[in-house]
Design a protein around this motif. Structure first.
Motif, PDB file in Angstrom:
ATOM      1  N   ARG A 199       0.752  -1.173  -0.111  1.00 13.17           N
ATOM      2  CA  ARG A 199       0.054  -0.008  -0.022  1.00 13.17           C
ATOM      3  C   ARG A 199       0.731   1.274   0.011  1.00 13.17           C
ATOM      4  NH1 ARG A 199      -4.910  -1.439   4.482  1.00 13.17           N
ATOM      5  NH2 ARG A 199      -5.832  -2.972   3.053  1.00 13.17           N
ATOM      6  N   GLN A 200       2.103   1.263   0.585  1.00 13.90           N
ATOM      7  CA  GLN A 200       2.903   2.464   0.758  1.00 13.90           C
ATOM      8  C   GLN A 200       3.433   2.607  -0.610  1.00 13.90           C
ATOM      9  OE1 GLN A 200       5.764   1.645   3.821  1.00 13.90           O
ATOM     10  NE2 GLN A 200       4.078   2.025   5.544  1.00 13.90           N
ATOM     11  N   ILE A 245       2.204   1.767  -3.317  1.00 18.03           N
ATOM     12  CA  ILE A 245       1.179   2.377  -4.356  1.00 18.03           C
ATOM     13  C   ILE A 245       0.905   3.727  -4.151  1.00 18.03           C
ATOM     14  CG2 ILE A 245      -1.342   2.031  -4.847  1.00 18.03           C
ATOM     15  CD1 ILE A 245      -1.032  -1.081  -4.362  1.00 18.03           C
ATOM     16  N   ARG A 246       0.766   4.015  -2.869  1.00 12.25           N
ATOM     17  CA  ARG A 246       0.534   5.333  -2.475  1.00 12.25           C
ATOM     18  C   ARG A 246       1.712   6.446  -2.932  1.00 12.25           C
ATOM     19  NH1 ARG A 246      -1.197   5.002   3.788  1.00 12.25           N
ATOM     20  NH2 ARG A 246      -3.579   3.979   3.512  1.00 12.25           N
ATOM     21  N   ALA A 247       3.022   5.772  -2.828  1.00  7.21           N
ATOM     22  CA  ALA A 247       4.205   6.446  -3.297  1.00  7.21           C
ATOM     23  C   ALA A 247       4.135   6.978  -4.980  1.00  7.21           C
ATOM     24  CB  ALA A 247       5.411   5.943  -2.846  1.00  7.21           C
ATOM     25  N   ILE A 278       1.415   6.747  -6.658  1.00  6.88           N
ATOM     26  CA  ILE A 278       0.096   7.688  -6.861  1.00  6.88           C
ATOM     27  C   ILE A 278       0.624   9.086  -6.812  1.00  6.88           C
ATOM     28  CG2 ILE A 278      -2.167   8.747  -6.589  1.00  6.88           C
ATOM     29  CD1 ILE A 278      -2.869   5.641  -5.575  1.00  6.88           C
ATOM     30  N   VAL A 279       1.501   9.467  -5.814  1.00  2.00           N
ATOM     31  CA  VAL A 279       1.792  10.721  -5.280  1.00  2.00           C
ATOM     32  C   VAL A 279       2.786  11.198  -6.370  1.00  2.00           C
ATOM     33  CG1 VAL A 279       3.117  12.144  -3.853  1.00  2.00           C
ATOM     34  CG2 VAL A 279       1.567  10.371  -2.870  1.00  2.00           C
TER      35      VAL A 279
END
Length: 277
Positions: A3-4, A6-8, A10-11
């Protein structure tokens, strides 16, 4: 963990898209306008040129007003180099004294340094001073003005970076017989390369792109800088937007090249003093 990542990701994608919108879209608009005919460019539409006249517009800008743009580039180069040299030398010395010496005048000096970043320049009193010393409408006077405007930022940069330079180097150089001048120029100054590069690039772009300063303190066609040449193609009654945007494109190239080649040095100079200073 996934998840981290994926978030990175996306950011990162969002940051790239924002950068494209903020920087590349306006640059593409300038390029397209500079390649249009006068009638096509007058609409200021973000559209593909109906007829490409990029090189014709380039030649027209370079030859307009007896080659004013060439003289303007020379004046801007002299102004930028002279101002940055003065800023680097004076701010490095001032930053060294503020970082190394403890004095009751230190807080007062720091107040005036910070005030230089906040208080806007006073145009009319500055013109009076320049006229009084005989430097109004002269390149040396404009160099002093630009150096003064950027001095506060440069002093803060150097002062924070001196926190990364051990004091033991000063003591060892003094024990070896080095005087204050030799200590600064032969021992301390070579260690300041990251922040010197940062100051040179940042302030060079600032001085090169300054419009209000030369307009107020260095008037006249013989003293024209690259920013003031924009008046040549835009007026109250008639504007040649294709030539205006071509001029803007030519003015944009030097700062853009400087940023591309020195962006790592700029970041290194900014972060080293911020982290350890």
């Amino acid at each position: 963990m996934k998840r981290q990542r994926i978030r990175a990701w996306i950011v990162g994608v969002i940051a790239i898209l924002v950068s494209i919108i903020v920087f590349l879209v306006p640059f593409a608009f300038v390029v397209l306008q500079s390649a249009k005919t006068p009638d096509d460019a007058s609409s200021l539409a973000f559209s593909w040129p109906k007829e490409w006249q990029f090189f014709d517009n380039l030649v027209a800008v370079l030859q307009s007003n007896d080659g004013l743009i060439w003289r303007a580039f020379f004046n801007s180069a002299v102004l930028t180099v002279g101002s940055v040299i003065v800023m680097v030398i004076l701010s490095a010395m001032a930053g060294y004294v503020l970082a190394r010496k403890r004095s009751k005048w230190g807080p007062l000096v720091n107040f005036f340094v910070l005030a230089g970043l906040i208080v806007p320049p006073a145009v009319v009193p500055t013109i009076w001073v320049l006229q009084g010393v005989g430097l109004y409408k002269t390149m040396p006077g404009m160099i002093l003005i630009e150096a003064t405007f950027g001095l506060s930022f440069c002093i803060l940069m150097f002062r924070s970076f001196f926190g990364t330079v051990p004091r033991e180097l000063d003591e060892a150089a003094v024990l070896d017989g080095a005087g204050r001048v030799r200590l600064f120029f032969q021992v301390i100054l070579p260690l300041l390369r990251p922040v010197i590069v940062t100051v040179i690039v940042v302030q060079s772009v600032f001085v090169f792109n300054d419009f209000a300063g030369p307009l107020y303190f260095l008037p006249g066609s013989d003293n024209a800088t690259v920013q003031t040449t924009l008046y040549t193609f835009s007026g109250q009654n008639l504007s040649f937007y294709n030539l205006l945007f071509m001029d803007i494109l030519l003015i944009t190239i030097p700062p853009l090249v400087a940023y591309i080649f020195f962006n790592r040095q700029i970041i290194a100079g900014m972060t080293s003093g911020a982290v350890k200073g």
